[in-house]
Design an enzyme around this catalytic site. Sequence first.
Site, mmCIF file in Angstrom:
data_model
loop_
_atom_site.group_PDB
_atom_site.id
_atom_site.type_symbol
_atom_site.label_atom_id
_atom_site.label_comp_id
_atom_site.label_asym_id
_atom_site.label_seq_id
_atom_site.Cartn_x
_atom_site.Cartn_y
_atom_site.Cartn_z
ATOM 1 C CB CYS A 116 -0.996 -0.035 1.154
ATOM 2 S SG CYS A 116 -2.354 1.147 0.946
ATOM 3 C CG HIS A 210 -3.645 -3.260 3.351
ATOM 4 N ND1 HIS A 210 -2.719 -2.766 4.258
ATOM 5 C CD2 HIS A 210 -4.146 -2.182 2.694
ATOM 6 C CE1 HIS A 210 -2.671 -1.441 4.159
ATOM 7 N NE2 HIS A 210 -3.522 -1.065 3.226
ATOM 8 C CD GLU A 212 -1.585 -5.726 5.873
ATOM 9 O OE1 GLU A 212 -2.186 -4.655 6.115
ATOM 10 O OE2 GLU A 212 -1.102 -5.982 4.746
#
Length: 228
Positions: A116, A210, A212
């Site tokens: 990002c 993202h 994660e």
Amino acid sequence: MPHRRPLIGLSTYLETSARWGVWDLPAALLPAGYPRLVRAAGGFAAMLPPDAPEVAAELVARLDGLVIAGGPDVEPARYGAEPDPRCGPPARERDAWELALIDAALVSGTPLLGICRGMQLLNVALGGTLVQHLDGHAGAVGVFGEHPVRAVPGTRYAAIAPDPTGVPTYHHQCVGRLGHGLVASAHAADGTVEAVELPGDGWVLGVQWHPEAGQDERVMAALVLAAS
């Protein structure tokens, strides 16, 4: 001899106020999804809070791989622009530190993943620009949205995820002019650049979403493999 797990450095947020237990103090922090994803991909995670930019090369030399994490907007002055009213407040200490980390990784050939903001900062580090506001790439405030991204055939990212993939997304800025040497390796349906990479023998990739925050470990697994 047992397999040596690579050490992956993760840049962090730097907040003037964070709360835990009875404390409300300045803190360097990182959402737990980042180290969890590194561990799941087979690496060790090391948090890298902002430090003096001149020590970045010494630090990166001790790492096997580097992740520049998500976070606040890059200061527009870094790419020669005036701030749009919708641009967030600057994080100058973090900008300076992470740009130094990126430069050190590029010089040393350390595998590098930008997530990002990290992708946007990689683009800026290589002379590119950012679009300071776009709509439709986040959910409600504090909630990840999701949309599909499509890989550009023949790119490193296409080798990682060849089929269109739904990804967790939360951003209001994106790549404008590509930085020197970077190529776009994935796009959203509206044409927004969703991944960039540096072709060649090194391993440098940025993704606008993202990983994660989702269940797909492939991007981080590719970084860990390159760092092994």
